[in-house]
Scaffold this motif. Structure first.
Motif, short mmCIF file in Angstrom:
data_model
loop_
_atom_site.label_atom_id
_atom_site.label_comp_id
_atom_site.label_asym_id
_atom_site.label_seq_id
_atom_site.Cartn_x
_atom_site.Cartn_y
_atom_site.Cartn_z
N GLN A 1 -0.10 10.96 -4.89
CA GLN A 1 -1.26 11.53 -5.58
C GLN A 1 -1.44 11.03 -7.00
N ILE A 2 -0.38 10.54 -7.66
CA ILE A 2 -0.52 10.19 -9.07
C ILE A 2 -1.25 8.88 -9.29
N GLN A 3 -1.49 8.10 -8.24
CA GLN A 3 -2.22 6.85 -8.45
C GLN A 3 -3.71 7.13 -8.58
N LYS A 4 -4.34 6.42 -9.49
CA LYS A 4 -5.73 6.66 -9.83
C LYS A 4 -6.63 6.32 -8.64
N GLY A 5 -7.61 7.20 -8.42
CA GLY A 5 -8.52 6.97 -7.32
C GLY A 5 -7.88 7.18 -5.97
N PHE A 6 -6.96 8.13 -5.87
CA PHE A 6 -6.23 8.36 -4.62
C PHE A 6 -7.18 8.67 -3.47
N VAL A 7 -8.24 9.41 -3.76
CA VAL A 7 -9.17 9.79 -2.69
C VAL A 7 -9.86 8.56 -2.12
N LYS A 8 -10.23 7.60 -3.00
CA LYS A 8 -10.94 6.42 -2.55
C LYS A 8 -10.02 5.42 -1.87
N ALA A 9 -8.79 5.31 -2.38
CA ALA A 9 -7.86 4.29 -1.88
C ALA A 9 -6.76 4.87 -1.02
N SER A 10 -6.95 6.08 -0.51
CA SER A 10 -5.87 6.76 0.19
C SER A 10 -5.42 6.01 1.44
N THR A 11 -6.35 5.32 2.11
CA THR A 11 -5.99 4.62 3.34
C THR A 11 -4.95 3.54 3.08
N ASP A 12 -5.13 2.77 2.02
CA ASP A 12 -4.20 1.69 1.70
C ASP A 12 -2.83 2.24 1.33
N TYR A 13 -2.82 3.20 0.44
CA TYR A 13 -1.54 3.68 -0.06
C TYR A 13 -0.84 4.59 0.94
N MET A 14 -1.57 5.21 1.83
CA MET A 14 -0.91 6.02 2.85
C MET A 14 -0.11 5.16 3.81
N ALA A 15 -0.40 3.85 3.85
CA ALA A 15 0.39 2.96 4.70
C ALA A 15 1.84 2.88 4.25
N VAL A 16 2.09 3.22 2.99
CA VAL A 16 3.46 3.20 2.45
C VAL A 16 4.23 4.44 2.87
N PHE A 17 3.54 5.45 3.36
CA PHE A 17 4.17 6.76 3.59
C PHE A 17 5.39 6.69 4.51
N PRO A 18 5.36 5.94 5.63
CA PRO A 18 6.57 5.88 6.47
C PRO A 18 7.78 5.31 5.71
N SER A 19 7.58 4.20 4.99
CA SER A 19 8.68 3.64 4.20
C SER A 19 9.13 4.61 3.13
N LEU A 20 8.18 5.32 2.56
CA LEU A 20 8.49 6.30 1.52
C LEU A 20 9.41 7.39 2.06
N CYS A 21 9.05 7.92 3.22
CA CYS A 21 9.85 9.00 3.82
C CYS A 21 11.24 8.51 4.20
N ILE A 22 11.33 7.31 4.77
CA ILE A 22 12.64 6.78 5.16
C ILE A 22 13.52 6.61 3.93
N GLY A 23 12.98 6.02 2.87
CA GLY A 23 13.76 5.84 1.66
C GLY A 23 14.22 7.14 1.06
N VAL A 24 13.35 8.14 1.08
CA VAL A 24 13.68 9.44 0.50
C VAL A 24 14.82 10.10 1.27
N TRP A 25 14.73 10.11 2.59
CA TRP A 25 15.76 10.81 3.35
C TRP A 25 17.08 10.05 3.37
N VAL A 26 17.04 8.73 3.35
CA VAL A 26 18.28 7.97 3.21
C VAL A 26 18.96 8.31 1.89
N CYS A 27 18.17 8.35 0.83
CA CYS A 27 18.71 8.66 -0.49
C CYS A 27 19.27 10.08 -0.55
N MET A 28 18.58 11.01 0.07
CA MET A 28 19.03 12.39 0.05
C MET A 28 20.34 12.57 0.80
#
Length: 537
Positions: free
Chosen positions: A457-484
């Motif tokens: 959410q902190i990236q500017k224009g999240f509503v307009k560019a959400s499709t592009d940045y949401m593609a990172v979400f799977p990698s984001l979740c994997i990295g987070v849970w590995v780290c945890m």
């Protein structure tokens, strides 16, 4: 007799309502509200908002909206005071000092960092000293204190409001790396807790409104609804969101508080930071998420031990607040002289990390002793990460009130850039930054879902560019849970724990009876003391 401020973690949730003293006699009939404007309200409004007893689900959500309006205004006032103080000290005052000709080749302008940090560090210590001497005031506290109070009492005293407001503004203005988010959570949580207590609510409902106020404050500060609510509800526990009954009111409170704050400041809805474009995501990016999680886990572990070390030194030496403020301010200023990127929580400096130094540091008066390249290199980012971790540890060890949410995001962004540059793009810059921001944050605060949502959410224009940045979400979740999972046995907040009214440990004697009842076809046991369902394990 049940005391109003009882710290007994096993106190029933649906018990007698809070008051300012002990119960001298048994109450008869509905509880009397202490809020003057509620007692004098027309009957139809009383029927909607308060019926003289425990709030219904609808009434709880309505009060969450009211709290959202209040905390939205309070957070804007806090931000104005904070940004005004930083602007006056680090811009206007610096220009005045510079005009005197005090700075020269022998005495460079970067010495202003330690001068201001030391003076304001002493002032922070003076405030903490004064607070400790005044009986009706309470120490500002921090997130660990907040977690403990939420678990035991369900609210924070309003006496935290003024000390936290004043001392956090001074400590952050000094250049300390403790962020404003903890101050905002304490301030808004104390307001919400006060309202709940004046409504004579039980610990169960009081906790819901307190968490809603904290979520609304954090969301108004960052301008991020939903993410703030999830983060606040995850922080009290080491794994997962457990105060589920507060989820609806908290999200509603965040929406209202963000709308109120944005309406006052006339700012756009959404994030403030511009991330570089991301490449097309493939299955290989999932393995990159694992690698990012491992690197983030190592960095988080180093941070936890460094912060613990500084806190241990303060505990062993038992320094007076005034002396601790002096030493802490001098060390913060010294680190600022070495590397100006280490100063302040990182909220205003984040864009500099994202664009490799193309955006100037907003309040850096001069370059530091360690030379930096422009654009920043991988080694530059490694230096920033190391010095920033030390700065956060010093700030917390000196007793400065504040949080670590945005300082850790800032550290994670620098770490992600370093990993991308040093691996020659094996870890794409934006993916690496976003993953390590969320990974480091969640490893320390134990708030994985909230961290992921906030990073998106902190990236500017999240509503307009959400499709592009949401593609990172799977990698984001994997990295987070590995780290945890890598940092599972290294908690930063010892106060984090499972809620005591629902979760039953494996050695609890009620489990054996529950299994016997289940084998006989009976329903699972229900605890009359805490009104909680005893789960199977």
């Amino acid at each position: 007799m049940i005391q109003a401020d009882s710290d007994n973690p096993r106190e029933p949730l649906l018990d007698k309502p809070h008051s300012h003293g002990s119960y001298k006699k048994k109450r008869k009939g509905p509880s009397k509200c202490n809020l003057f404007w509620v007692r004098r309200a027309p009957k139809f409004l009383k029927y909607i908002f308060y019926s003289g007893k425990e709030l219904t689900s609808v009434q709880t959500h309505l009060w969450a909206c009211i709290i959202g309006i209040i905390v939205g205004v309070v957070v804007v006032a806090y931000e104005k005071a904070l940004h005004g103080g930083v602007f006056v000290i680090w811009h206007l005052l610096f220009l005045k000092v510079q005009e005197t000709g005090i700075f020269s080749e022998r005495f460079p302008a970067y010495n202003y960092n330690w001068m201001v940090a030391t003076v304001l560090g002493i002032l922070t210590g003076v405030c903490l000293k004064i607070v400790s001497k005044i009986e009706w005031l309470k120490t500002p506290g921090n997130i660990s204190d907040l977690i403990e109070k939420v678990h035991t009492r369900g609210y924070l005293s309003l006496n935290h409001f003024v000390p936290m407001f004043v001392t956090s503004v001074i400590s952050i203005t000094s250049g300390g790396s403790a962020g404003p988010e903890a101050a905002v959570m304490v301030i808004t949580g104390s307001i919400a807790g006060y309202i709940a207590r004046q409504l004579m609510q039980s610990r169960f409902t009081t906790r819901i409104l307190t968490l809603s106020g904290m979520a609304g404050g954090l969301a108004a500060l960052f301008g991020l609804p939903v993410g703030g609510a999830l983060f606040v509800l995850e922080v009290p526990h080491r794994m997962g969101l457990q105060f589920y009954e507060a989820l609806g009111p908290s999200i509603l409170c965040t929406l209202v508080s963000v709308v109120v704050a944005k309406s006052i400041t006339q700012a756009d809805l959404g994030g403030e930071y511009v991330f570089p474009d991301i490449p097309t995501q493939t299955w290989f990016n999932l393995f990159q998420g694992i690698l990012s999680g491992v690197i983030g886990g190592i960095a988080a572990t180093i941070f936890i031990f460094v912060a613990r070390g500084f806190k241990y030194i303060k505990k062993v030496t038992n320094l007076d607040p005034l002396l601790a403020g002096l030493i802490g301010g001098a060390l913060v200023g010294a680190l600022g002289v070495i590397c100006p990127y280490s100063m302040f929580p990182g909220e205003n400096e984040m864009q500099t990390m994202l664009d490799r130094g193309h955006t100037n540091l907003p309040y850096a008066v001069a370059p530091g002793l360690i030379p930096m390249h422009y654009p920043l290199t991988g080694l530059d980012y490694v230096t920033i990460v190391m010095v920033k971790i030390l700065a956060i540890g010093v700030t917390l060890g000196a007793g400065y009130p504040g949080g670590i949410i945005f300082p850790l995001f800032y550290t994670g962004a620098a770490l992600g850039q370093a990993a991308s540059l040093l691996t020659n793009g094996l870890l794409p810059g934006t993916v690496s930054m976003m993953t390590m921001m969320a990974a480091v944050e969640s490893a320390v605060t134990r708030a994985p879902i909230g961290s992921c949502i906030i990073v998106l959410q902190i990236q500017k224009g999240f509503v307009k560019a959400s499709t592009d940045y949401m593609a990172v979400f799977p990698s984001l979740c994997i990295g987070v849970w590995v780290c945890m999972f890598l940092t599972q046995g290294i908690p930063f907040y010892d106060e984090q724990r499972d809620r005591d009214d629902v979760v039953i440990h494996r050695n609890d004697p009620r489990l054996e009876q529950d299994h016997k009842d289940s084998s006989n076809g009976d329903h699972p046991a229900v605890s009359a003391a805490d009104h909680s369902f005893v789960p199977h394990v």
